[in-house]
Design an enzyme around this catalytic site. Structure first.
Site, PDB file in Angstrom:
ATOM      1  N   ARG A  49      11.232  57.914  -6.707  1.00 10.55           N
ATOM      2  CA  ARG A  49      10.472  56.827  -6.078  1.00 10.55           C
ATOM      3  C   ARG A  49       9.042  56.777  -6.624  1.00 10.55           C
ATOM      4  NH1 ARG A  49       8.250  55.734  -0.596  1.00 10.55           N
ATOM      5  NH2 ARG A  49       8.923  53.669   0.073  1.00 10.55           N
ATOM      6  N   ILE A  75       6.081  48.523  -0.966  1.00 12.22           N
ATOM      7  CA  ILE A  75       7.411  49.059  -1.242  1.00 12.22           C
ATOM      8  C   ILE A  75       7.913  49.532   0.120  1.00 12.22           C
ATOM      9  CG2 ILE A  75       6.350  51.264  -1.955  1.00 12.22           C
ATOM     10  CD1 ILE A  75       8.720  51.889  -3.682  1.00 12.22           C
ATOM     11  N   SER A  76       9.132  49.139   0.498  1.00 14.53           N
ATOM     12  CA  SER A  76       9.626  49.415   1.851  1.00 14.53           C
ATOM     13  C   SER A  76       9.824  50.908   2.083  1.00 14.53           C
ATOM     14  CB  SER A  76      10.956  48.694   2.087  1.00 14.53           C
ATOM     15  OG  SER A  76      10.844  47.321   1.831  1.00 14.53           O
ATOM     16  N   GLN A  77       9.822  51.282   3.362  1.00 13.66           N
ATOM     17  CA  GLN A  77      10.125  52.652   3.790  1.00 13.66           C
ATOM     18  C   GLN A  77      11.519  53.047   3.256  1.00 13.66           C
ATOM     19  OE1 GLN A  77      11.033  52.693   7.911  1.00 13.66           O
ATOM     20  NE2 GLN A  77      10.600  54.846   8.212  1.00 13.66           N
TER      21      GLN A  77
END
Ligand code: SAH
Length: 221
Positions: A49, A75-77
């Site tokens: 990530r 950026i999403s969880q």
């Protein structure tokens, strides 16, 4: 010697190896929190990530939260990426559309889970950076397009699954129309900064509400 090494543990916040950090993220944040699809767990433990966040945030890349990626976007969880991916019920031979490329992380996860991914981003700079990143990582089955995802991407329709990574004020009719029979649309719906709910919509227009979420808004071109 033991005393000499002791303080190092205080400064060393977890492993440095990206593979090990991603595996820990999967064990601590995803497994046991409703993510059961073994392919989703495997893919997310293999993707670094940190390759998708701005350099100053690399240390924070595996935290249990959304992170700023510039242009007011996030950026999403990891848990949200995993849950939305799992909801598409992918086996590997699907064609997928994502709306809201952002960093390209969600598109990379989908690229590893499906046959082909088209991802649409409205901010050209984000689209360009994501495309370069995905190419560098060898994700050749993910194509980034610049445009208004409210209209979907008719040129490559129909899709077996569509994932929207921004909150829409209502379900965009064009997206339902671009689903293949039996396909699923996973989309957060609700007002900016208000109560948003994650929905799964079928190609026949029927839909199911899952749980409350918080996304950046899907903009209208
Ligand atoms: N999936 C991304 C996170 C996306 S954040 C990731 O993994 O990093 C939402 C993204 O949707 C932002 O990049 C925003 O610019 C984009 N966006 C917002 N409205 C859009 C629209 N109408 N069409 C395409 N992209 C849009």
């Amino acid at each position: 010697m033991a005393l000499f090494w002791l303080p190092w543990g205080l400064f060393n916040r977890g492993p440095r190896d990206p593979g090990e950090r991603a595996r820990r993220m999967v064990e601590e944040q995803l497994r046991g929190r409703g993510v059961t699809d073994p392919r989703v767990l495997e893919v997310m433990s293999e993707l670094a990530r940190e390759d998708f966040v701005p350099a100053p945030l690399r240390r924070a890349a595996y935290e249990d939260s959304a992170l700023a990626i510039g242009y007011g976007q996030t950026i999403s969880q990891p848990l949200i990426v995993a849950t939305m991916s799992q909801l598409l019920q992918l086996r590997g031979d699907e064609r997928i559309l994502e709306i809201g490329t952002g960093s390209g992380y969600q598109a990379a996860v989908l690229g590893r889970l499906a046959r082909e991914v088209v991802t649409v981003e409205m901010v050209p700079e984000l689209a360009e950076a994501a495309q370069a990143r995905l190419a560098r990582l060898g994700l050749t089955n993910v194509r980034v397009a610049v445009g208004d995802g409210w209209e979907g991407w008719p040129a490559a329709a129909p899709y077996d699954g569509i994932l929207v990574a921004a909150a829409a004020p209502s379900i965009p009719p064009a997206l339902v129309g671009q689903l293949a029979p039996g396909g699923r649309l996973v989309i957060p719906v609700g007002p900016k900064d208000g109560d948003q709910v994650l929905k799964v919509v079928r190609s026949d227009g029927s839909s199911q509400d899952l749980f409350g979420v918080r996304f950046v808004p899907l903009k209208r071109g």
